[in-house]
Scaffold this motif. Structure first.
Motif, PDB file in Angstrom:
ATOM      1  N   THR A 286      -2.264  -2.040 -10.500  1.00  0.00           N
ATOM      2  CA  THR A 286      -3.057  -1.841 -10.363  1.00  0.00           C
ATOM      3  C   THR A 286      -3.248  -0.205 -11.145  1.00  0.00           C
ATOM      4  OG1 THR A 286      -2.424  -1.944  -8.175  1.00  0.00           O
ATOM      5  CG2 THR A 286      -3.542   0.546  -8.227  1.00  0.00           C
TER       6      THR A 286
ATOM      7  N   LEU B 201      -2.593  -3.187  -3.858  1.00  0.00           N
ATOM      8  CA  LEU B 201      -4.028  -2.259  -3.208  1.00  0.00           C
ATOM      9  C   LEU B 201      -3.800  -0.927  -3.823  1.00  0.00           C
ATOM     10  CD1 LEU B 201      -4.134  -2.981   0.403  1.00  0.00           C
ATOM     11  CD2 LEU B 201      -5.665  -3.771  -1.365  1.00  0.00           C
TER      12      LEU B 201
ATOM     13  N   TYR C   5     -11.081  -3.743   3.342  1.00  0.00           N
ATOM     14  CA  TYR C   5     -10.522  -5.069   3.334  1.00  0.00           C
ATOM     15  C   TYR C   5      -9.592  -5.325   4.499  1.00  0.00           C
ATOM     16  CZ  TYR C   5      -5.870  -7.181   1.466  1.00  0.00           C
ATOM     17  OH  TYR C   5      -4.929  -8.208   1.926  1.00  0.00           O
TER      18      TYR C   5
ATOM     19  N   GLN D 128     -10.846   1.362  -9.012  1.00  0.00           N
ATOM     20  CA  GLN D 128      -9.999   1.032  -8.271  1.00  0.00           C
ATOM     21  C   GLN D 128      -9.733  -0.781  -7.859  1.00  0.00           C
ATOM     22  OE1 GLN D 128      -7.233   3.637  -6.841  1.00  0.00           O
ATOM     23  NE2 GLN D 128      -7.997   4.082  -8.745  1.00  0.00           N
TER      24      GLN D 128
ATOM     25  N   ILE E 108      -8.333  -4.128  -5.704  1.00  0.00           N
ATOM     26  CA  ILE E 108      -7.490  -5.327  -5.487  1.00  0.00           C
ATOM     27  C   ILE E 108      -6.602  -6.578  -5.463  1.00  0.00           C
ATOM     28  CG2 ILE E 108      -6.981  -6.959  -3.589  1.00  0.00           C
ATOM     29  CD1 ILE E 108     -10.428  -5.563  -1.958  1.00  0.00           C
TER      30      ILE E 108
ATOM     31  N   THR F 200     -11.128  -0.395   0.852  1.00  0.00           N
ATOM     32  CA  THR F 200      -9.866  -0.640   1.850  1.00  0.00           C
ATOM     33  C   THR F 200      -9.776  -0.996   2.860  1.00  0.00           C
ATOM     34  OG1 THR F 200      -9.124   0.667  -0.252  1.00  0.00           O
ATOM     35  CG2 THR F 200      -7.340   0.003   1.094  1.00  0.00           C
TER      36      THR F 200
ATOM     37  N   TYR G 141      -3.159   5.718  -2.698  1.00  0.00           N
ATOM     38  CA  TYR G 141      -4.308   6.337  -2.023  1.00  0.00           C
ATOM     39  C   TYR G 141      -3.365   7.739  -2.919  1.00  0.00           C
ATOM     40  CZ  TYR G 141      -1.439   5.922   1.571  1.00  0.00           C
ATOM     41  OH  TYR G 141       0.295   5.745   2.722  1.00  0.00           O
TER      42      TYR G 141
ATOM     43  N   TRP H  54     -12.648   4.862  -2.343  1.00  0.00           N
ATOM     44  CA  TRP H  54     -10.823   4.694  -2.148  1.00  0.00           C
ATOM     45  C   TRP H  54     -10.973   3.691  -0.422  1.00  0.00           C
ATOM     46  CZ3 TRP H  54      -7.131   4.679   2.166  1.00  0.00           C
ATOM     47  CH2 TRP H  54      -6.344   3.611   1.563  1.00  0.00           C
TER      48      TRP H  54
ATOM     49  N   LEU I 223       1.359  -0.666   0.277  1.00  0.00           N
ATOM     50  CA  LEU I 223      -0.023  -0.354   0.278  1.00  0.00           C
ATOM     51  C   LEU I 223       1.069   1.320  -0.141  1.00  0.00           C
ATOM     52  CD1 LEU I 223      -3.215   1.130   0.359  1.00  0.00           C
ATOM     53  CD2 LEU I 223      -2.188   0.920   3.131  1.00  0.00           C
TER      54      LEU I 223
END
Ligand code: GDP
Length: 300
Positions: free
Chosen positions: A149, A173, A196, A157, A159, A193, A176, A189, A126
């Motif tokens: 990504t 991921l 997740y 967006q 995963i 996220t 951001y 987002w 990340l």
């Protein structure tokens, strides 16, 4: 004595980094094999130049507070060569086969509940857009164009799960902090996220990438604090450490020090951290070894 030598070789003055509001509950202790005590040490004993006069117990306290000590390692047994170069990470008995022999893209998921449902451990990566996440993933797996990504602000967006050596996942991921992203996209987002992180039982650790070529960014600190508050185990991976020329006036070592300095105000125990460069390969093998010990401990 060996420990004291190590203290002097640390270039960055570290302090513990678990959020002060954080309660070490059972799940966190299991998911994050960081059993370091939270005993506070004085500011003066935190200074590597003062270590020579320290008693063993002071030295032990110092080591406990700045080093990431994995399960299976007794503080009294620590030796200099157990600490990975360019990091605060002690390598213990759970470190094992770490090289990536094969990697295959498995799927992209729009929601946490769509992610692969087998029980393989996973390590998520990340970071802010442009932090060097794709480059790092490609460097780790030694392939070009593995990280898929989307980089375009506002675009869906996802995963992304990559199966490594048929036994564990690297999870890419969404980045951001897109400068141009709309508020609505930012919220999306966040929600997805965060979902997740909070619901993924097989998540072993998050590698939180921090760009060492720029001064500390609020958005990275906010992200670290959020992960800490929610007991999500993280490792700080400083990227672009080869960039020795000053960007916005500071060198990587100064930026890293400033980052540590700021974050220590909110944390008690220092999570693992490691310096990397996808250009020179700095920290690549060390990071893989660290990932292997986290995974193997989780997997046992
Ligand atoms: P992402 O948006 O996080 O996936 O970032 P990228 O991997 O696409 O990298 C963003 C920019 O930083 C690109 O121009 C890369 O060439 C550069 N970059 C990435 N990693 C490094 C690094 O380790 N050293 C240097 N000097 N540049 C890097």
């Amino acid at each position: 004595m060996v420990l004291l030598l190590r203290y002097r070789s640390l270039t960055i003055n570290l302090t513990p980094l678990i959020p002060k509001s954080h309660k070490f509950h059972t799940l966190q202790s299991f998911r994050n094999p960081n059993f370091i005590s939270t005993s506070k040490i004085s500011a003066s004993s935190n200074n590597p130049t003062t270590t020579t006069n320290r008693s063993i117990s002071d030295a032990a306290k110092f080591a406990k507070s700045v080093l990431f000590i994995p399960p299976g390692v007794e503080i009294e047994e620590l030796t200099d060569d157990m600490v990975l170069p360019g990091s605060n990470i002690v390598i213990g008995p759970f470190a094992g086969h770490s090289q990536i022999k094969e990697v295959e893209f498995v799927k992209s998921s729009a929601r946490a509940r769509d992610c692969p449902k087998d029980d393989r451990p996973e390590i998520a990566i990340l970071g802010r857009s442009n932090v060097g996440k794709s480059s790092l993933i490609n460097c780790l797996v030694r392939k070009k164009e593995v990280a898929l990504t989307s980089k375009k602000p506002g675009k869906t967006q996802l995963i992304n799960h990559f199966l490594v050596n048929k036994s564990w996942y690297i999870v890419d991921l969404p980045g951001y902090g897109f400068a141009k992203v709309s508020d609505a996209a930012k919220t999306d987002w966040s929600a997805f996220t965060k979902g997740y992180f909070l619901n993924r039982d097989t998540l072993v650790c998050v590698l939180l990438l921090i760009d060492a070529s720029v001064p500390p960014q609020k958005i990275d600190l906010d992200c670290a604090n959020w992960l800490g508050r929610n007991n999500v185990p993280m490792t700080f991976v400083f990227t672009k450490c080869d960039k020795m020329k000053a960007a916005k006036g500071k060198r990587p070592d100064e930026n890293i020090k400033a980052f540590q300095q700021i974050i220590r105000e909110n944390f008690k125990i220092h999570p693992p951290w490691i310096l990397t460069s996808s250009v020179s390969g700095l920290g690549r093998d060390e990071l893989l070894l660290h990932m292997s010990q986290l995974r193997n401990y989780w997997d046992q």
